[in-house]
Scaffold this motif. Structure first.
Motif, PDB file in Angstrom:
ATOM      1  N   TYR A  53       0.819  -1.209   0.000  1.00  0.00           N
ATOM      2  CA  TYR A  53       0.000   0.000   0.000  1.00  0.00           C
ATOM      3  C   TYR A  53       0.858   1.266   0.000  1.00  0.00           C
ATOM      4  CZ  TYR A  53      -3.623  -3.329   1.195  1.00  0.00           C
ATOM      5  OH  TYR A  53      -4.478  -4.405   1.174  1.00  0.00           O
ATOM      6  N   TYR A  60       1.039   4.024   8.451  1.00  0.00           N
ATOM      7  CA  TYR A  60      -0.263   3.406   8.704  1.00  0.00           C
ATOM      8  C   TYR A  60      -0.868   3.947  10.000  1.00  0.00           C
ATOM      9  CZ  TYR A  60      -3.635  -0.065  10.247  1.00  0.00           C
ATOM     10  OH  TYR A  60      -4.771  -0.668  10.719  1.00  0.00           O
ATOM     11  N   GLU A 125      -9.487   4.739   1.819  1.00  0.00           N
ATOM     12  CA  GLU A 125      -9.555   3.442   1.145  1.00  0.00           C
ATOM     13  C   GLU A 125      -8.338   2.585   1.489  1.00  0.00           C
ATOM     14  OE1 GLU A 125     -10.046   4.076  -3.075  1.00  0.00           O
ATOM     15  OE2 GLU A 125     -11.835   5.331  -2.757  1.00  0.00           O
ATOM     16  N   VAL A 126      -7.165   3.193   1.453  1.00  0.00           N
ATOM     17  CA  VAL A 126      -5.929   2.467   1.740  1.00  0.00           C
ATOM     18  C   VAL A 126      -5.909   1.975   3.184  1.00  0.00           C
ATOM     19  CG1 VAL A 126      -3.431   2.777   2.051  1.00  0.00           C
ATOM     20  CG2 VAL A 126      -4.521   3.494  -0.080  1.00  0.00           C
ATOM     21  N   GLU A 128      -8.396   1.305   5.130  1.00  0.00           N
ATOM     22  CA  GLU A 128      -9.367   0.215   5.300  1.00  0.00           C
ATOM     23  C   GLU A 128      -8.802  -1.105   4.775  1.00  0.00           C
ATOM     24  OE1 GLU A 128     -12.235   0.091   6.960  1.00  0.00           O
ATOM     25  OE2 GLU A 128     -12.033   2.205   7.508  1.00  0.00           O
ATOM     26  N   SER A 129      -8.192  -1.077   3.594  1.00  0.00           N
ATOM     27  CA  SER A 129      -7.627  -2.295   3.009  1.00  0.00           C
ATOM     28  C   SER A 129      -6.452  -2.815   3.833  1.00  0.00           C
ATOM     29  CB  SER A 129      -7.169  -2.031   1.567  1.00  0.00           C
ATOM     30  OG  SER A 129      -8.273  -1.709   0.760  1.00  0.00           O
ATOM     31  N   ALA A 130      -5.563  -1.917   4.217  1.00  0.00           N
ATOM     32  CA  ALA A 130      -4.407  -2.330   5.011  1.00  0.00           C
ATOM     33  C   ALA A 130      -4.852  -2.880   6.359  1.00  0.00           C
ATOM     34  CB  ALA A 130      -3.447  -1.149   5.202  1.00  0.00           C
ATOM     35  N   ARG A 132      -7.699  -4.407   7.053  1.00  0.00           N
ATOM     36  CA  ARG A 132      -8.223  -5.767   6.838  1.00  0.00           C
ATOM     37  C   ARG A 132      -7.080  -6.780   6.779  1.00  0.00           C
ATOM     38  NH1 ARG A 132     -12.015  -3.208   3.689  1.00  0.00           N
ATOM     39  NH2 ARG A 132     -10.785  -3.422   1.798  1.00  0.00           N
ATOM     40  N   ASP A 133      -6.019  -6.434   6.051  1.00  0.00           N
ATOM     41  CA  ASP A 133      -4.880  -7.354   5.920  1.00  0.00           C
ATOM     42  C   ASP A 133      -4.158  -7.551   7.246  1.00  0.00           C
ATOM     43  OD1 ASP A 133      -5.529  -7.528   3.247  1.00  0.00           O
ATOM     44  OD2 ASP A 133      -3.801  -6.354   2.544  1.00  0.00           O
TER      45      ASP A 133
END
Length: 174
Positions: A53, A60, A125-126, A128-130, A132-133
């Motif tokens: 990301y 983060y 968006e980033v 949220e995705s990070a 989740r991972d």
């Protein structure tokens, strides 16, 4: 992710044994060495997850902090305070997020010399995705259950209190 060492022995336990032979028993030496190694392992694992990301764990954390604010923006000084880092580190972190299009900066109307950092739509968006991972890999702590993670938190809390990170009120937030 860092390459496993796969040593046939525990190097920290061995150092502890040698330490005892030379200087006597000092359990805090083995403890701090274990904590520092754990930090290396966890940071390597977490950074590997957020790297795709364009993030480091520090970047983060800054994005997450911005998502926690009501308006999606915070003064740079508040970011440094909450992340417990030096103002220079905050500037570096936020500037890199700005270059990536994840954060915008603007003058703080409430403080003529201050700057506000604002998370962008892409930043949301980033993060949220990070997130989740990172949650999928239990932030590198998958070898512990919820109770074990709670014990780690509780065990390290007195150290943070002694460092005057915060006032001991029994409060876990705010």
């Amino acid at each position: 992710m860092p390459k496993p060492l796969s040593l046939p022995f525990d190097p920290i336990a061995r150092a502890d044994e040698r330490w005892k032979q030379r200087w006597g028993s000092v359990p805090s030496m083995a403890a701090i060495t274990s904590i520092m190694r754990a930090h290396q392992i966890l940071l390597g694992q977490v950074d590997a997850v957020v790297k795709p990301y364009g993030l480091t764990f520090a970047r983060y954390e800054a994005l997450v902090l911005l998502t926690f604010s009501k308006s999606g923006e915070l003064p740079m000084s508040k970011i440094g305070e909450r992340l417990m880092v030096h103002p220079t580190s905050v500037t570096n972190t936020v500037d890199r997020l700005v270059k990536s299009g994840l954060v915008d900066k603007r003058p703080n109307p409430a403080d003529g010399r201050g700057t506000l950092a604002t998370i962008t739509g892409q930043g949301r968006e980033v993060v949220e995705s990070a997130t989740r991972d990172l949650m999928a890999m239990d932030f590198g702590l998958g070898v512990y259950d919820a109770e074990g993670c709670g014990e780690i938190f509780a065990m390290l809390r007195p150290l943070r209190i002694a460092a005057e990170d915060f006032e001991e009120t029994g409060d876990r937030g705010e």
